[in-house]
Structure formats: C-alpha cells, structure tokens
Design a protein around this motif. Structure first.
Motif, short mmCIF file in Angstrom:
data_model
loop_
_atom_site.label_atom_id
_atom_site.label_comp_id
_atom_site.label_asym_id
_atom_site.label_seq_id
_atom_site.Cartn_x
_atom_site.Cartn_y
_atom_site.Cartn_z
N LEU A 72 0.84 -1.19 0.00
CA LEU A 72 0.00 0.00 0.00
C LEU A 72 0.88 1.24 0.00
CD1 LEU A 72 0.32 1.06 3.16
CD2 LEU A 72 -1.38 -0.69 3.59
N LYS A 73 0.23 2.38 -0.26
CA LYS A 73 0.97 3.64 -0.26
C LYS A 73 0.08 4.78 0.19
CE LYS A 73 0.17 4.77 -5.15
NZ LYS A 73 0.84 4.94 -6.49
N TYR A 74 0.72 5.81 0.72
CA TYR A 74 0.06 7.07 1.05
C TYR A 74 0.66 8.17 0.19
CZ TYR A 74 -1.20 11.42 3.25
OH TYR A 74 -1.66 12.69 3.45
N ILE A 75 -0.23 8.85 -0.54
CA ILE A 75 0.23 9.97 -1.36
C ILE A 75 -0.40 11.26 -0.82
CG2 ILE A 75 0.35 10.96 -3.68
CD1 ILE A 75 1.92 8.34 -3.24
N THR A 76 -1.71 11.24 -0.72
CA THR A 76 -2.44 12.38 -0.18
C THR A 76 -3.84 11.90 0.15
OG1 THR A 76 -3.10 14.68 -0.61
CG2 THR A 76 -3.33 13.14 -2.41
N TYR B 92 -4.15 -7.85 0.95
CA TYR B 92 -4.14 -8.90 1.99
C TYR B 92 -4.71 -8.41 3.33
CZ TYR B 92 -0.69 -10.41 -1.45
OH TYR B 92 -0.02 -10.70 -2.62
N GLY B 93 -5.58 -7.41 3.33
CA GLY B 93 -6.21 -6.95 4.57
C GLY B 93 -5.38 -5.99 5.40
N PHE B 94 -4.23 -5.58 4.87
CA PHE B 94 -3.39 -4.63 5.58
C PHE B 94 -3.88 -3.20 5.39
CE2 PHE B 94 0.11 -6.94 7.38
CZ PHE B 94 0.16 -8.12 6.65
N GLU B 95 -3.59 -2.37 6.38
CA GLU B 95 -3.87 -0.95 6.29
C GLU B 95 -2.77 -0.20 7.03
OE1 GLU B 95 -7.79 -0.92 7.98
OE2 GLU B 95 -7.02 -0.59 10.01
N LYS C 71 -2.94 -4.74 10.86
CA LYS C 71 -3.91 -5.72 10.36
C LYS C 71 -4.71 -6.19 11.55
CE LYS C 71 -4.34 -9.82 7.49
NZ LYS C 71 -3.64 -10.85 6.69
N PRO C 72 -6.03 -6.24 11.42
CA PRO C 72 -6.88 -6.57 12.58
C PRO C 72 -6.68 -7.99 13.10
CG PRO C 72 -8.15 -5.53 10.82
CD PRO C 72 -6.81 -5.85 10.25
N SER C 73 -6.40 -8.94 12.21
CA SER C 73 -6.30 -10.33 12.63
C SER C 73 -5.17 -11.01 11.84
CB SER C 73 -7.62 -11.06 12.38
OG SER C 73 -7.53 -12.42 12.74
N ALA C 74 -4.08 -11.33 12.52
CA ALA C 74 -2.89 -11.85 11.84
C ALA C 74 -3.08 -13.32 11.42
CB ALA C 74 -1.68 -11.73 12.75
#
Lengths: 115, 118
Positions: free
Chosen positions: A48-52, A61-64, A78-81
């Motif tokens: 994932l990435k953050y731009i703006t 894969y459920g990551f944030e 991730k809420p549940s590994a």
C-alpha cells in the motif's frame, strides 16, 4: 536528507491477534510513503501507499496503514494476523531532490505470526 | 512484460571474474532502480535511471560497479573483479515517470539476482 526508521527488528504476534509494524520517517517536503512485504527468497511486493488524502490507507491482503503527520509515522496494521503473514516488511519514503527522486527503504521488520 | 524480469536468477562466480546482471522493466516504465540486499539485511540503494540517464549514482559501492540502460528499457549492472563481499541479492525495480511533483508512482520489484562469489 530523507530517512526511514523501523524501530523493531522483530515482531511476534499470535495468530488471530491484531498486528502493528511501526515506521517513522523524516523528509524535507511532502512524504510519499510505501509498505512492501518480502517472503523468503522472493522480491519485494507492494502492499500500500500514502500519497495524499485520507490518513487511513487500505492495501493488499487486509493490511492498512495510518499516516500521522504530527508524529511523522506510518504504521502498518492488520486486525487479525495469519500465519501466512510471516515475512519481512519494509517501509519506504519517497522525497523529491532537485529534479529527480529516489525511494529510501527502512531496515525492515521481521514479522512472525505464531499459530 | 507483465512484471520486472531479472536474469540470471542465480549466479555463482569465482572471485576476480566479471558479472553482468540484467533487468527488463515493466513496459512503459521510465524510472529504473537497482538495490542490493545482503542476507537478511535491508535494501541498499545503488543507482537510479530516468530514461537512459542516471541522475543518481551515489549508491554505487566502488568503481568496480557500473550500470547502463539502453533504449529506455533494459538495464545491465556490471560488477568487475568480483569480491566475496559482493555476494548479495541484486534487486531491480521500475516505475512510471518519477520526477519532482510526480513522485507518487509505485515502484515494482523483480525477483532479484542472487550472486555468490566464491
């Protein structure tokens, strides 16, 4: 100069529990932030990435990850590994230097999810 | 192609020999990066190409290392007179145009070239 820190070399978490992999950064301008995952003997895969925009970014894969400008952090969550999440995780920042840029990676955090 | 392609995937060479590592980026990607990763370690930036030019060569460890890119596509990383400390995984990555103000493009990695110098 830009830099990325991942303060934990190793993170252990039980399967089903929430996980957090920490990242802090330093840039002179606006940060573009990325997370990558590397499974054994493989190349890096983009998560994932953050731009703006929204500070909470959702990825594969459920990551944030949550961008926090005041704390200059971009922690992966991730809420549940899952056991299959066990891998090496890299945070990266992209800054702008003169007319070009480069991506700087943190040292990596090894995540172990215990069944 | 569909992804970044690197060759060879594995290379064992004798100390003192020269090696060439090849990277074929994703079609249309003008930015190309080389990184080095020692066993279990982080990524060490080597060089960056925008088109055929290399505005940032700051990471090349010594003058034994060189890289070129032709036709804005394939890149070759050459290591002359290899030493045992050159043993590592050499990762190539590419992205769409990347310059000031347009730096949000994701970079995509190949599977790496595993180099062992014996």
């Amino acid at each position: 100069a830009q830099s990325v820190a991942q303060p934990e070399d190793q993170v252990n978490v039980a399967e089903g529990n929430p996980l957090t992999v920490k990242c802090t950064y330093s840039v002179s301008g606006n940060p573009y932030l990325f997370w990558y995952v590397q499974y054994p003997n493989r190349g890096l895969q983009f998560l994932l990435k953050y731009i703006t925009g929204d500070n909470l970014v959702k990825g594969s894969y459920g990551f944030e990850a949550e961008f926090n400008k005041s704390q200059t952090s971009f922690h992966l969550k991730k809420p549940s590994a899952l056991v299959s999440d066990s891998a090496l995780y890299f945070c990266a920042v992209r800054d702008v230097v003169t007319s070009y840029d480069k991506v700087i990676f943190g040292p990596g955090t090894s995540l172990s999810v215990i069944p | 192609g569909a992804g970044v392609s690197q060759s060879p995937s594995n290379k064992v060479t004798e100390k003192g020999k020269d090696v060439e590592l090849r990277c074929d980026p994703i079609s249309g990607h003008t930015a190309l990066y080389w990184y080095r990763q020692s066993l279990g370690q982080g990524l060490e930036f080597l060089i960056y190409f925008q088109g055929n030019s290399a505005p940032d060569k700051s990471g090349l460890p010594s003058d034994r290392f060189s890289a070129e890119r032709t036709g804005g596509s394939v890149s070759t990383l050459t290591i002359q007179r290899t030493q045992q400390e050159d043993s590592a995984v050499y990762l190539c990555a590419s992205s769409l145009v990347s310059f000031r103000g347009l730096s949000g493009n994701t970079i995509y990695f190949g599977e790496g070239s595993w180099l062992t110098v014996v």
